[in-house]
Design an enzyme around this catalytic site. Structure first.
Site, mmCIF file in Angstrom:
data_model
loop_
_atom_site.group_PDB
_atom_site.id
_atom_site.type_symbol
_atom_site.label_atom_id
_atom_site.label_comp_id
_atom_site.label_asym_id
_atom_site.label_seq_id
_atom_site.Cartn_x
_atom_site.Cartn_y
_atom_site.Cartn_z
ATOM 1 N N ASP A 334 -0.686 5.134 0.340
ATOM 2 C CA ASP A 334 0.109 5.558 -1.089
ATOM 3 C C ASP A 334 -0.536 7.087 -1.038
ATOM 4 O OD1 ASP A 334 1.229 5.127 -3.500
ATOM 5 O OD2 ASP A 334 -1.127 5.776 -4.598
ATOM 6 N N GLU A 363 3.615 7.462 2.038
ATOM 7 C CA GLU A 363 4.197 7.631 1.092
ATOM 8 C C GLU A 363 3.979 9.122 0.463
ATOM 9 O OE1 GLU A 363 5.283 6.631 -3.670
ATOM 10 O OE2 GLU A 363 3.253 7.232 -2.963
#
Ligand code: CA
Length: 618
Positions: A334, A363
């Site tokens: 993330d 990400e």
């Protein structure tokens, strides 16, 4: 007689209590709880914590062949003690007795070193031969109502609340592997499954409160491993979603921090500016960089300080632990630009040094090819930064698809957006390792973006599944879910049929509408075909400048040639193929993958309005 028993019990109890105190492991936490022999990295840092004892004052010693204590670290909070063990090549699996001593007080714990598992289908990595299927575990299926509301957890199930927990779990996913396998995806990516014992919005999983534990409302660590083994037995891989930029403010570490600087502290609440570009900006100010990487993600998500060496080691080992323990095949990390970038490079490097076959996708949520490319391993960055991150999530391509399919053709609009975006791939060291997608949990549903137009819907899927990259689909796409992110819970809807009380069951044909079955069948056909097509996984991509909003590209590998033609017009088009001869190489017939029809006339190809066709050239 009865009296004597009572007397004996009363007399004996205090002694039993003393004995227990001496022999019982007195730690509330030992993390990692166990480790393995035979790891390439021979050092192991163990956190010992007791919330009522000044464990930091204790000395530690051990005697075990091949294992020694390299360092004992006491921190400002005396409830913690950190030991760094050296685990030599010759160390055998077993229980390592560690003695703790402070004055007259002493006790010991047995620390387990296991053998690494040897099953072949563990820790496989993932690549362009795979298609990822993203599931939000709370919203997919409730396989076990007994774990819905549990003692000790702030939140139970409230299905009527869009931001509440709905009760989906790992059992719900395990129960529907047929649905997933029949669709034809090869890999699961679950939004984070670790404990999020937060007071609000704990369903999404991005505010972790225990780095070593699956949220009990999803299931146990053992159930997670069992799910992965079940997936592996069916040829399905598992990608674990991880978060090391921030954690939940109810993380047990936050409630009694080892050191104040395990999180970034500010005199008053300071939020990240969320401006990922700052990190790679040659003109960055220290002020902006500090806010970007050290500011908190939210009031409830404190920012982890990866420059604290103990926490840094803790996080890297935590990743290695999940890989070795659960046998996962990859990681989706993330908020990749938010943590300290040098730490992230070290993290990726150490994970891949231990597991070279592994893959990690980061990400980088920006609509900028240079900024996404900056983070991929091998990028020729002017500032010399090397991320060691193999894969990046390709947001620019997603935006090009969503815009391009909704525009009239022009010099740079319509399908030319796809062409132009891919023409900038020189920015990526390994574009075929980018994860490509139509939508995810953080944006409007693809079907919504296509204005619920089935033809556009299918055309984008053909593109995603035949161009370069590792495609990712979001659960519910096959059911034509159409949520709008401006009301964001609508993009995270429950699958009807995943809950016993649901009136329809869309996991089966009979519960789906005609249109939903059309979507599911279309995707399934394409996905099953793609599985074995190495020409799509590895083949060279050659594309041609779109003319009249018709975009044509080829994938070629050895004798195999696949030709894809996309018509972005709302009328049929006749395409003269003369300019594609360098790829067609005189081949005179082709099979249409989606219809099964054979085409004999390769000089002129008829394209239906707003549709894509896939031809395997013979
Ligand atoms: Ca449940």
């Amino acid at each position: 007689m009865a009296k004597r028993i009572v007397w004996i019990l009363l007399f004996a109890l205090p002694f039993a209590g003393e004995a227990q105190k001496k022999s019982k492991p007195v730690f509330d936490r030992i993390e990692p709880a166990f480790w393995w022999v035979g790891m390439k990295n021979k050092e192991l840092q163990i956190l010992f914590y007791n919330k009522d004892t000044n464990i930091g004052d204790y000395d530690a010693s051990l005697t075990y062949a091949g294992v020694s204590i390299k360092e004992k670290i006491k921190v400002e909070n005396p409830h913690y003690l950190f030991l760094t063990l050296q685990i030599g090549e010759q160390a055998k699996a077993g229980s390592v007795p560690i003695q703790f001593k402070s004055g007259k007080k002493n006790f010991s714990v047995l620390y387990e070193l296991k053998n690494k598992a040897t099953a072949k289908n563990r820790i496989q990595g993932f690549n362009a031969s795979d298609v990822l299927y993203l599931i939000m575990p709370d919203r997919f299926a409730n396989g076990d109502v007994k774990n819905d509301s549990l003692p000790g957890f702030y939140q139970g199930v409230h299905r009527d609340q869009p931001f509440g927990r709905h009760g989906g779990d790992l059992k719900g996913i395990a129960d529907h592997l047929d649905f997933i396998a029949d669709l034809g995806v090869t890999t699961l990516w679950l939004n984070p499954i670790l404990e999020n014992n937060q007071k609000r919005e704990s369903y999404h999983g991005y505010a972790i409160t225990d780095f070593y534990k699956v949220d009990a409302r999803f299931g146990s660590n053992e159930e997670y491993v069992a799910l992965i083994e079940k997936c592996h037995a069916r040829g399905i891989k598992m990608v674990q979603d991880m978060v090391i930029n921030h954690m939940g403010n109810f993380n047990w570490l936050m409630l009694d921090l080892p050191e104040k600087n395990w999180v970034h502290q500010f005199p008053e609440f300071t939020r990240s500016n969320y401006r990922s570009e700052v990190v790679s900006d040659p003109y960055q100010s220290k002020e902006d960089l500090n806010k970007m990487t050290n500011g908190w993600f939210d009031y409830t998500m404190p920012d982890i300080n990866q420059n604290n060496p103990l926490f840094a080691n803790f996080l890297i080992q935590n990743t290695l632990w999940w890989i070795e323990y659960a046998g996962i095949d990859g990681i989706r990390m993330d908020t990749y630009p938010y943590p300290d970038r040098d730490f992230m490079a070290r993290w990726a490097q150490e994970v891949l040094a231990e597991y070279p076959q592994f893959n990690i996708v980061g990400e980088v949520l920006v609509n900028s090819k240079p900024m996404v490319g900056y983070w991929q391993q091998g990028a020729a960055n002017r500032d010399g930064y090397q991320s060691h991150l193999p894969s990046v999530i390709d947001f620019p391509l997603t935006n090009a698809i969503n815009a391009g399919l909704n525009e009239k053709g022009s010099w740079d609009g319509g399908l030319a957006r796809l062409y132009t975006t891919l023409s900038h791939d020189f920015i990526y060291p390994d574009a075929n390792n980018n994860v490509t997608f139509l939508d995810n949990h953080d944006m409007s549903r693809y079907f919504h973006n296509m204005g619920r137009d089935m033809n556009k819907f299918k055309m984008g899927l053909v593109f995603l599944l035949t161009t370069r990259g590792i495609p990712q689909l979001y659960y519910g796409t096959e059911l034509l879910m159409d949520g709008n992110y401006s009301i964001h819970p609508t993009v995270r809807m429950d699958v009807p049929g995943g809950w016993a009380e649901d009136k329809v069951n869309q996991f089966v044909r009979t519960g789906r509408s005609k249109e939903q079955n059309e979507a599911y069948d279309f995707m399934s056909k394409l996905l099953q075909w793609r599985k074995t097509k190495t020409v799509i996984h590895q083949g060279k991509l050659t594309h041609f400048i779109p003319e009249d909003n018709v975009y044509v590209y080829f994938r070629t590998k050895e004798s195999e040639t696949v030709m894809v033609l996309m018509n972005g017009n709302d009328h049929d088009m006749k395409v003269n193929t003369a300019r594609f001869s360098e790829c067609m190489k005189g081949k005179t017939s082709a099979q249409n993958v989606l219809t099964g029809e054979t085409t004999q006339n390769m000089k002129e190809i008829m394209l239906p309005a707003m549709a894509a066709i896939i031809l395997e050239l013979k």
